[in-house]
Design an enzyme around this catalytic site. Structure first.
Site, PDB file in Angstrom:
ATOM      1  N   ARG A   1      25.615  29.212   0.158  1.00 38.85           N
ATOM      2  CA  ARG A   1      23.995  29.908  -0.967  1.00 38.85           C
ATOM      3  C   ARG A   1      24.279  30.926  -0.976  1.00 38.85           C
ATOM      4  O   ARG A   1      24.301  32.072  -0.375  1.00 38.85           O
ATOM      5  CB  ARG A   1      22.576  30.048   0.549  1.00 38.85           C
ATOM      6  CG  ARG A   1      21.648  29.951  -0.128  1.00 38.85           C
ATOM      7  CD  ARG A   1      20.691  30.195   1.466  1.00 38.85           C
ATOM      8  NE  ARG A   1      21.209  31.313   2.250  1.00 38.85           N
ATOM      9  CZ  ARG A   1      20.212  32.061   2.878  1.00 38.85           C
ATOM     10  NH1 ARG A   1      18.861  31.021   3.412  1.00 38.85           N
ATOM     11  NH2 ARG A   1      20.256  33.365   3.575  1.00 38.85           N
TER      12      ARG A   1
ATOM     13  N   ASP B   1       4.285  29.300   5.483  1.00 36.99           N
ATOM     14  CA  ASP B   1       5.110  29.590   6.139  1.00 36.99           C
ATOM     15  C   ASP B   1       5.971  30.345   4.879  1.00 36.99           C
ATOM     16  O   ASP B   1       6.263  29.125   3.773  1.00 36.99           O
ATOM     17  CB  ASP B   1       6.811  28.988   7.162  1.00 36.99           C
ATOM     18  CG  ASP B   1       8.025  30.062   7.586  1.00 36.99           C
ATOM     19  OD1 ASP B   1       8.098  30.953   6.371  1.00 36.99           O
ATOM     20  OD2 ASP B   1       7.835  30.583   8.044  1.00 36.99           O
TER      21      ASP B   1
ATOM     22  N   PHE C   1      13.664  25.929   8.860  1.00 38.26           N
ATOM     23  CA  PHE C   1      14.657  27.264   9.169  1.00 38.26           C
ATOM     24  C   PHE C   1      14.701  27.399  11.180  1.00 38.26           C
ATOM     25  O   PHE C   1      13.296  27.304  11.369  1.00 38.26           O
ATOM     26  CB  PHE C   1      13.756  28.632   8.681  1.00 38.26           C
ATOM     27  CG  PHE C   1      14.820  29.913   9.554  1.00 38.26           C
ATOM     28  CD1 PHE C   1      15.753  30.495   8.824  1.00 38.26           C
ATOM     29  CD2 PHE C   1      14.709  30.572  10.573  1.00 38.26           C
ATOM     30  CE1 PHE C   1      16.783  31.540   9.548  1.00 38.26           C
ATOM     31  CE2 PHE C   1      14.485  31.630  10.874  1.00 38.26           C
ATOM     32  CZ  PHE C   1      16.099  32.674  10.439  1.00 38.26           C
TER      33      PHE C   1
ATOM     34  N   TYR D   1      10.658  41.213   4.612  1.00 38.65           N
ATOM     35  CA  TYR D   1      12.931  41.788   4.166  1.00 38.65           C
ATOM     36  C   TYR D   1      13.707  40.705   3.370  1.00 38.65           C
ATOM     37  O   TYR D   1      14.426  41.376   2.791  1.00 38.65           O
ATOM     38  CB  TYR D   1      13.224  42.083   5.179  1.00 38.65           C
ATOM     39  CG  TYR D   1      13.153  40.274   6.359  1.00 38.65           C
ATOM     40  CD1 TYR D   1      14.383  39.811   6.210  1.00 38.65           C
ATOM     41  CD2 TYR D   1      12.812  40.572   7.415  1.00 38.65           C
ATOM     42  CE1 TYR D   1      14.694  38.767   6.951  1.00 38.65           C
ATOM     43  CE2 TYR D   1      12.937  40.161   8.466  1.00 38.65           C
ATOM     44  CZ  TYR D   1      13.785  38.724   8.502  1.00 38.65           C
ATOM     45  OH  TYR D   1      14.118  37.954   9.055  1.00 38.65           O
ATOM     46  N   LYS D   2      13.067  39.433   3.068  1.00 38.11           N
ATOM     47  CA  LYS D   2      13.651  39.161   1.081  1.00 38.11           C
ATOM     48  C   LYS D   2      13.030  39.333   0.489  1.00 38.11           C
ATOM     49  O   LYS D   2      13.818  40.261   0.491  1.00 38.11           O
ATOM     50  CB  LYS D   2      13.411  37.578   1.932  1.00 38.11           C
ATOM     51  CG  LYS D   2      14.187  37.316   3.228  1.00 38.11           C
ATOM     52  CD  LYS D   2      13.207  35.742   4.060  1.00 38.11           C
ATOM     53  CE  LYS D   2      14.443  35.342   5.290  1.00 38.11           C
ATOM     54  NZ  LYS D   2      13.609  33.920   6.001  1.00 38.11           N
TER      55      LYS D   2
HETATM   56  C1  LIG Z   1      13.666  34.235   7.755  1.00 36.53           C
HETATM   57  C2  LIG Z   1      12.956  32.705   8.110  1.00 36.53           C
HETATM   58  C3  LIG Z   1      11.973  33.584   9.485  1.00 36.53           C
HETATM   59  C4  LIG Z   1      12.493  35.182  10.254  1.00 36.53           C
HETATM   60  O1  LIG Z   1      11.691  35.029  10.539  1.00 36.53           O
HETATM   61  P1  LIG Z   1      12.021  36.114  11.742  1.00 36.53           P
HETATM   62  O2  LIG Z   1      10.860  36.509  12.328  1.00 36.53           O
HETATM   63  O3  LIG Z   1      11.579  37.400  10.424  1.00 36.53           O
HETATM   64  O4  LIG Z   1      13.315  36.753  12.237  1.00 36.53           O
HETATM   65  C5  LIG Z   1      11.638  32.767   9.619  1.00 36.53           C
HETATM   66  N1  LIG Z   1      10.741  31.741   8.728  1.00 36.53           N
HETATM   67  C6  LIG Z   1      11.676  31.136   7.478  1.00 36.53           C
HETATM   68  C7  LIG Z   1      11.798  30.113   7.430  1.00 36.53           C
HETATM   69  C8  LIG Z   1      12.653  32.043   7.756  1.00 36.53           C
HETATM   70  O5  LIG Z   1      13.114  32.093   6.544  1.00 36.53           O
END
Ligand SMILES: *Cc1c(COP(=O)(O)O)cnc(C)c1O
Length: 408
Positions: A367, A193, A124, A218-219
């Site tokens: 997805r 992460d 990501f 938030y996921k």
């Molecule tokens: C969703 C996600 C993020 C989100 O980062 P934000 O700081 O909340 O925007 C970061 N890393 C990964 C791998 C994600 O899937």
């Protein structure tokens, strides 16, 4: 497998009662809880209470009387139970991106003789972007490599390895214990992460001996849009790690109002500024709900939903050019399923028009996330049938489904 078979699985689902705890719109099959979890009914009530009673009536006394000031640690203690951490090893604060910045810089502070961070490409994007920024500021080197090369690149200059446990596109899952051990054997720290892990798959940070972790709430934790994220620092590192964002909430005594920064000796050292109380109120409801569910049942049901979807799509949508990405074995994946297709964007849009909400990821990925607390096997069956119909009737070729919007 028939729809009746799917219904039979739902009839013995130990998590079925959780569906009612969510305020989901009628007529929607929500397969995007891995991107933004839906609204827990208790979150609306919790925010209402925080606004009207705690803020409206309690005013500033609520910092103490309503427990606002301890909220980052209180919620951290709840997240800790979901990720296999000790009660004082997690705090809830800031965003995942900001927490990654603090902990990656913190990792460099814990390994002063080492000047390299190793990470994976294809992650990501924010993870790699943030690490570029940390390394530029700290005068360190970032090695971003394809996943299969990451472990070979760890050497005696590596301060930390940063990896995402479950990949946001392919759902590929790293072996947390094995990778952590391999990284630590070379003297480096392991920073995980957990954005697509927490609330989805079993996670035992301390069992794996992990050093540091960040993650999103938030996921799968259903904390609401932009909900504050979490960070984990193993107890053994808490006295020594230094956050580059040395704000007053990380001070040993914030209300002593001293002229010089003195870091807290516990997890609070990773806090920076005033906590976002309204966001935390929504998140706490999501966490309390998640904690009512047996984590083994959560992972088992999620895997059952994913397995069913993969199976149905491969059997009933065969010949339409969909290709599963990522591993097939459930122990090696998370709870979303991605299929590559040349018209993935339009396919997802055509499904949304029929009430099945998934998402598109560049360049060609459709997805679908299978959050165990509110989805049923019958919905998975229906979603796969809608996909089949969209493919067979070529409904996705309608021009309206090809126009891209800003957020996909
Ligand atoms: C969703 C996600 C993020 C989100 O980062 P934000 O700081 O909340 O925007 C970061 N890393 C990964 C791998 C994600 O899937």
């Amino acid at each position: 497998m028939t729809r009746a078979d799917a219904e039979a699985l739902d009839a013995v689902d130990p998590l079925a009662r959780f569906r009612e705890a969510f305020d989901l719109p009628a007529g929607v099959i929500y397969l995007d809880g891995n991107s933004l979890g839906p609204l827990p009914r208790a979150a609306a009530a919790g925010v209402e209470r925080a606004v009207r009673q705690e803020w409206g009536q309690g005013l500033i006394t609520s910092w103490n009387a309503a427990g606002w000031i301890e909220a980052p640690q209180r919620l951290g203690g709840k997240v800790a139970r979901l990720v296999g951490a000790g009660p004082n090893e997690v705090a809830v604060a800031d965003s995942t991106s900001v927490n990654l910045f603090k902990l990656a810089a913190g990792a460099l502070s814990l390994r002063p003789g080492r000047r390299t961070i190793v990470t994976e490409t294809g992650n990501f994007p924010t993870d790699v972007y943030v690490l570029e920024g940390v390394c530029a500021m700290a005068g360190a080197t970032l090695k971003a490599l394809p996943p299969e090369q990451v472990l070979h690149a760890v050497d005696d200059d590596t301060a930390a390895v940063v990896l995402t446990h479950v990949h946001y596109k392919t759902a590929r899952r790293w072996d947390m214990a094995a990778v952590t051990a391999a990284v630590q054997a070379r003297g480096a720290l392991m920073l995980w992460d957990l954005c697509h892990t927490a609330g989805a798959v079993a996670c035992d940070l301390n069992g794996a001996g992990a050093d540091l972790a960040v993650g999103c709430s938030y996921k799968y934790l259903n904390g609401g849009p932009g909900a504050p994220a979490f960070l984990f620092v193993a107890e053994r590192h808490q006295g020594a790690i230094r956050s580059p964002l040395s704000g007053w909430m990380g001070h040993a005594e914030p209300f002593a109002f001293e002229d010089r920064y003195r870091p807290s000796s516990d997890i609070r050292a990773m806090l920076c500024g005033t906590p976002p109380i309204l966001g935390l109120a929504a998140l706490e409801a999501g966490l309390d709900l998640q904690l009512e569910a047996d984590p083994r049942a959560v992972e088992a049901k999620g895997q059952s939903l994913c397995r069913l979807f993969i199976d149905l799509v491969e059997r009933r949508c065969a010949g339409h050019g969909l290709a599963l990405t990522g591993p097939r074995e459930m122990e090696r994946r998370g709870l979303h399923v991605s299929f590559a297709h040349p018209d993935a964007y339009a396919l997802v849009q055509a499904m949304i028009a029929r009430g099945v909400i998934g998402d598109f990821r560049e360049p060609d990925i459709a997805r679908f996330g299978f959050s165990p607390l509110y989805l049923s096997h019958a919905e998975v069956w229906d979603a796969a049938e809608i996909l089949r119909d969209v493919l067979e009737t070529r409904a996705y070729e309608a021009p309206g489904f090809r126009t891209r919007s800003a957020v996909t």
